[in-house]
Design an enzyme around this catalytic site. Structure first.
Site, PDB file in Angstrom:
ATOM      1  N   GLY A 180      71.600  53.514  47.512  1.00 12.72           N
ATOM      2  CA  GLY A 180      73.051  53.276  47.484  1.00 12.72           C
ATOM      3  C   GLY A 180      73.637  53.471  46.093  1.00 12.72           C
ATOM      4  O   GLY A 180      74.186  52.529  45.508  1.00 12.72           O
ATOM      5  N   SER A 181      73.547  54.695  45.573  1.00 13.11           N
ATOM      6  CA  SER A 181      73.892  54.865  44.148  1.00 13.11           C
ATOM      7  C   SER A 181      74.878  56.001  43.876  1.00 13.11           C
ATOM      8  O   SER A 181      74.905  56.530  42.774  1.00 13.11           O
ATOM      9  CB  SER A 181      72.602  55.058  43.339  1.00 13.11           C
ATOM     10  OG  SER A 181      71.765  55.998  43.964  1.00 13.11           O
ATOM     11  N   THR A 182      75.693  56.351  44.883  1.00 14.53           N
ATOM     12  CA  THR A 182      76.719  57.364  44.585  1.00 14.53           C
ATOM     13  C   THR A 182      77.933  56.722  43.917  1.00 14.53           C
ATOM     14  O   THR A 182      78.832  57.420  43.466  1.00 14.53           O
ATOM     15  CB  THR A 182      77.172  58.111  45.859  1.00 14.53           C
ATOM     16  OG1 THR A 182      77.640  57.153  46.809  1.00 14.53           O
ATOM     17  CG2 THR A 182      76.051  58.933  46.458  1.00 14.53           C
ATOM     18  N   SER A 183      77.963  55.384  43.877  1.00 15.99           N
ATOM     19  CA  SER A 183      79.060  54.707  43.165  1.00 15.99           C
ATOM     20  C   SER A 183      78.583  53.337  42.678  1.00 15.99           C
ATOM     21  O   SER A 183      77.432  52.953  42.920  1.00 15.99           O
ATOM     22  CB  SER A 183      80.285  54.559  44.080  1.00 15.99           C
ATOM     23  OG  SER A 183      79.991  53.639  45.097  1.00 15.99           O
ATOM     24  N   GLY A 184      79.475  52.642  41.983  1.00 16.83           N
ATOM     25  CA  GLY A 184      79.238  51.241  41.615  1.00 16.83           C
ATOM     26  C   GLY A 184      78.058  51.001  40.686  1.00 16.83           C
ATOM     27  O   GLY A 184      77.739  51.817  39.810  1.00 16.83           O
ATOM     28  N   ILE A 185      77.405  49.857  40.889  1.00 12.14           N
ATOM     29  CA  ILE A 185      76.312  49.409  40.019  1.00 12.14           C
ATOM     30  C   ILE A 185      75.164  50.432  40.021  1.00 12.14           C
ATOM     31  O   ILE A 185      74.593  50.751  38.975  1.00 12.14           O
ATOM     32  CB  ILE A 185      75.812  48.015  40.480  1.00 12.14           C
ATOM     33  CG1 ILE A 185      76.929  46.962  40.307  1.00 12.14           C
ATOM     34  CG2 ILE A 185      74.541  47.612  39.748  1.00 12.14           C
ATOM     35  CD1 ILE A 185      76.648  45.621  40.989  1.00 12.14           C
ATOM     36  N   TYR A 237      75.922  37.880  54.892  1.00 12.10           N
ATOM     37  CA  TYR A 237      75.596  38.604  53.648  1.00 12.10           C
ATOM     38  C   TYR A 237      74.783  37.701  52.716  1.00 12.10           C
ATOM     39  O   TYR A 237      73.744  38.107  52.182  1.00 12.10           O
ATOM     40  CB  TYR A 237      76.903  39.042  52.985  1.00 12.10           C
ATOM     41  CG  TYR A 237      76.782  39.654  51.606  1.00 12.10           C
ATOM     42  CD1 TYR A 237      76.273  40.937  51.423  1.00 12.10           C
ATOM     43  CD2 TYR A 237      77.227  38.962  50.468  1.00 12.10           C
ATOM     44  CE1 TYR A 237      76.199  41.517  50.161  1.00 12.10           C
ATOM     45  CE2 TYR A 237      77.164  39.536  49.202  1.00 12.10           C
ATOM     46  CZ  TYR A 237      76.636  40.813  49.047  1.00 12.10           C
ATOM     47  OH  TYR A 237      76.568  41.378  47.793  1.00 12.10           O
TER      48      TYR A 237
HETATM   49  N1  LIG Z   1      80.382  44.701  43.388  1.00  9.15           N
HETATM   50  C1  LIG Z   1      80.167  43.408  43.426  1.00  9.15           C
HETATM   51  O1  LIG Z   1      81.072  42.575  43.164  1.00  9.15           O
HETATM   52  C2  LIG Z   1      78.788  42.868  43.735  1.00  9.15           C
HETATM   53  C3  LIG Z   1      78.521  41.513  43.482  1.00  9.15           C
HETATM   54  C4  LIG Z   1      77.262  41.009  43.740  1.00  9.15           C
HETATM   55  C5  LIG Z   1      76.275  41.835  44.267  1.00  9.15           C
HETATM   56  N2  LIG Z   1      76.552  43.140  44.518  1.00  9.15           N
HETATM   57  C6  LIG Z   1      75.469  43.966  45.094  1.00  9.15           C
HETATM   58  O2  LIG Z   1      75.239  45.075  44.238  1.00  9.15           O
HETATM   59  C7  LIG Z   1      74.803  46.193  45.012  1.00  9.15           C
HETATM   60  C8  LIG Z   1      75.705  47.387  44.679  1.00  9.15           C
HETATM   61  O3  LIG Z   1      77.046  47.048  45.026  1.00  9.15           O
HETATM   62  P1  LIG Z   1      78.302  47.906  44.524  1.00  9.15           P
HETATM   63  O4  LIG Z   1      79.503  47.019  44.724  1.00  9.15           O
HETATM   64  O5  LIG Z   1      78.015  48.475  43.216  1.00  9.15           O
HETATM   65  O6  LIG Z   1      78.313  49.056  45.637  1.00  9.15           O
HETATM   66  P2  LIG Z   1      79.448  50.094  46.007  1.00  9.15           P
HETATM   67  O7  LIG Z   1      80.237  50.537  44.831  1.00  9.15           O
HETATM   68  O8  LIG Z   1      80.181  49.524  47.172  1.00  9.15           O
HETATM   69  O9  LIG Z   1      78.523  51.310  46.422  1.00  9.15           O
HETATM   70  C9  LIG Z   1      77.921  51.351  47.625  1.00  9.15           C
HETATM   71  C10 LIG Z   1      76.892  52.480  47.581  1.00  9.15           C
HETATM   72  O10 LIG Z   1      76.013  52.305  48.647  1.00  9.15           O
HETATM   73  C11 LIG Z   1      75.991  53.473  49.455  1.00  9.15           C
HETATM   74  N3  LIG Z   1      75.766  53.015  50.818  1.00  9.15           N
HETATM   75  C12 LIG Z   1      76.494  52.141  51.548  1.00  9.15           C
HETATM   76  N4  LIG Z   1      75.910  51.950  52.745  1.00  9.15           N
HETATM   77  C13 LIG Z   1      74.789  52.707  52.759  1.00  9.15           C
HETATM   78  C14 LIG Z   1      73.754  52.918  53.705  1.00  9.15           C
HETATM   79  N5  LIG Z   1      73.786  52.346  54.913  1.00  9.15           N
HETATM   80  N6  LIG Z   1      72.735  53.742  53.377  1.00  9.15           N
HETATM   81  C15 LIG Z   1      72.701  54.367  52.170  1.00  9.15           C
HETATM   82  N7  LIG Z   1      73.652  54.196  51.233  1.00  9.15           N
HETATM   83  C16 LIG Z   1      74.680  53.391  51.529  1.00  9.15           C
HETATM   84  C17 LIG Z   1      77.327  54.159  49.199  1.00  9.15           C
HETATM   85  O11 LIG Z   1      77.231  55.540  49.347  1.00  9.15           O
HETATM   86  P3  LIG Z   1      78.025  56.414  50.454  1.00  9.15           P
HETATM   87  O12 LIG Z   1      79.321  55.714  50.739  1.00  9.15           O
HETATM   88  O13 LIG Z   1      78.158  57.723  49.760  1.00  9.15           O
HETATM   89  O14 LIG Z   1      77.106  56.415  51.607  1.00  9.15           O
HETATM   90  C18 LIG Z   1      77.510  53.849  47.712  1.00  9.15           C
HETATM   91  O15 LIG Z   1      76.745  54.740  46.946  1.00  9.15           O
HETATM   92  C19 LIG Z   1      74.867  45.754  46.470  1.00  9.15           C
HETATM   93  O16 LIG Z   1      73.611  45.340  46.893  1.00  9.15           O
HETATM   94  C20 LIG Z   1      75.817  44.573  46.447  1.00  9.15           C
HETATM   95  O17 LIG Z   1      75.558  43.674  47.495  1.00  9.15           O
HETATM   96  C21 LIG Z   1      77.784  43.680  44.258  1.00  9.15           C
END
Ligand SMILES: NC(=O)c1ccc[n+]([C@@H]2O[C@H](COP(=O)([O-])OP(=O)(O)OC[C@H]3O[C@@H](n4cnc5c(N)ncnc54)[C@H](OP(=O)(O)O)[C@@H]3O)[C@@H](O)[C@H]2O)c1
Length: 264
Positions: A14-19, A154
């Site tokens: 899951g790394s096309t965006s965000g963390i 979650y």
């Molecule tokens: N952001 C926060 O506030 C926060 C806080 C605490 C923990 N976290 C955790 O940190 C991690 C990263 O979060 P983020 O907010 O940085 O993510 P994000 O920006 O929402 O990015 C989500 C990424 O996951 C991919 N993705 C989603 N569903 C998928 C699936 N079923 N199979 C493969 N790829 C998938 C998306 O790619 P495509 O859309 O291109 O498929 C995208 O690259 C997660 O585990 C989240 O629970 C985040």
């Protein structure tokens, strides 16, 4: 600081965006070969192009796979036999009342948030142990401590990965392999930015006001009182990937700005 990661290989789910994306960028800057992942070919191409633009000579590749589909997960391991660093980052959530959270939501979050890491570890851990070096990192959430009542499913999946990581760390005893958990707090990923701007629009407030109210009302333990940047979280992930973190194993490292509270 040189993280001593040159020429090692990482896969980040899951790394096309965000963390995940920001972590990929840092690891590429450290000279690693990095495989990023997402469900959409279009997003993958966009992210690969951007990473190649931002990091000169980036050794970066994409694997399209949806963690809701076990067949897709097998595609990953067929394409990528071994990794030195596995970052189990993919995570999905919903904000719904407990009563409205149907079994299909629980199941989807179970598969994406827990089984993605379990399946990848089953494949990659043996090779790491045989080579006597490896890093496994699970990305949890502050929600595993706070358990907001609209995010019980979650939060439950995020708590479960702490047990998975600790269990895996027991299997690494006496080797150079480690398994750890990172606990991000609220982080300004694309999803969070969209959430804030939509809320600001619908409530006719500024994004700053929405952020202030969120930390005042819903993250009262936060000492940071703002969203973390993805860089702030990814810097800690990159450190845990490094040989420099060799004495940290079976641990839980918070990068939550204090939001989960308590002393453990
Ligand atoms: N952001 C926060 O506030 C926060 C806080 C605490 C923990 N976290 C955790 O940190 C991690 C990263 O979060 P983020 O907010 O940085 O993510 P994000 O920006 O929402 O990015 C989500 C990424 O996951 C991919 N993705 C989603 N569903 C998928 C699936 N079923 N199979 C493969 N790829 C998938 C998306 O790619 P495509 O859309 O291109 O498929 C995208 O690259 C997660 O585990 C989240 O629970 C985040």
């Amino acid at each position: 600081m040189d993280l001593n990661l040159k020429n090692k290989t990482a896969f980040i789910s899951g790394s096309t965006s965000g963390i995940g994306y920001t972590t990929a960028k840092i690891l590429l800057q450290e000279g690693m070969k990095v495989y990023i992942n997402g469900r959409s070919q279009k997003n993958l191409k966009k992210s690969l192009d951007q990473l190649k633009k931002d990091v000169k000579g980036a050794n970066v590749y994409g694997i399209k796979a949806d963690f809701l589909d076990q067949k897709d997960v097998h595609k990953i391991v067929n394409k990528l036999e071994e990794v030195d660093v596995l970052i189990n980052n993919v995570g999905i959530y919903t904000s719904k009342s407990f009563f409205e959270t149907g079994i299909e939501i629980w199941e989807d979050q179970f598969y994406v948030n827990i089984m993605s890491g379990v399946t990848l570890c089953k494949h990659y851990l043996k090779g790491m142990i045989n080579r006597n070096w490896g890093r496994i990192i699970f990305i949890s959430s502050e929600c595993s401590y706070i358990v907001p009542s609209d995010m019980i499913s979650y939060s439950a999946t995020k708590s479960a990965i702490h047990a998975v990581s600790r269990g895996i760390s027991h299997m690494t005893k006496g080797t150079g392999v480690t398994s750890n958990v990172i606990v991000p707090g609220s982080t300004l990923s694309n999803g969070a930015e969209k959430f804030i701007s939509e809320k600001a629009k619908s409530e006719n407030k500024s994004a700053r006001e929405i952020e202030t109210n969120f930390f005042r009302n819903e993250r009262q333990n936060s000492l940071l009182e703002r969203f973390a940047t993805t860089e702030e979280v990814a810097n800690t992930i990159a450190y845990l990937c490094s040989p420099n973190s060799s004495a940290t194993n079976g641990s839980v490292i918070k990068v939550d700005g204090g939001s989960s509270g308590g002393i453990f």
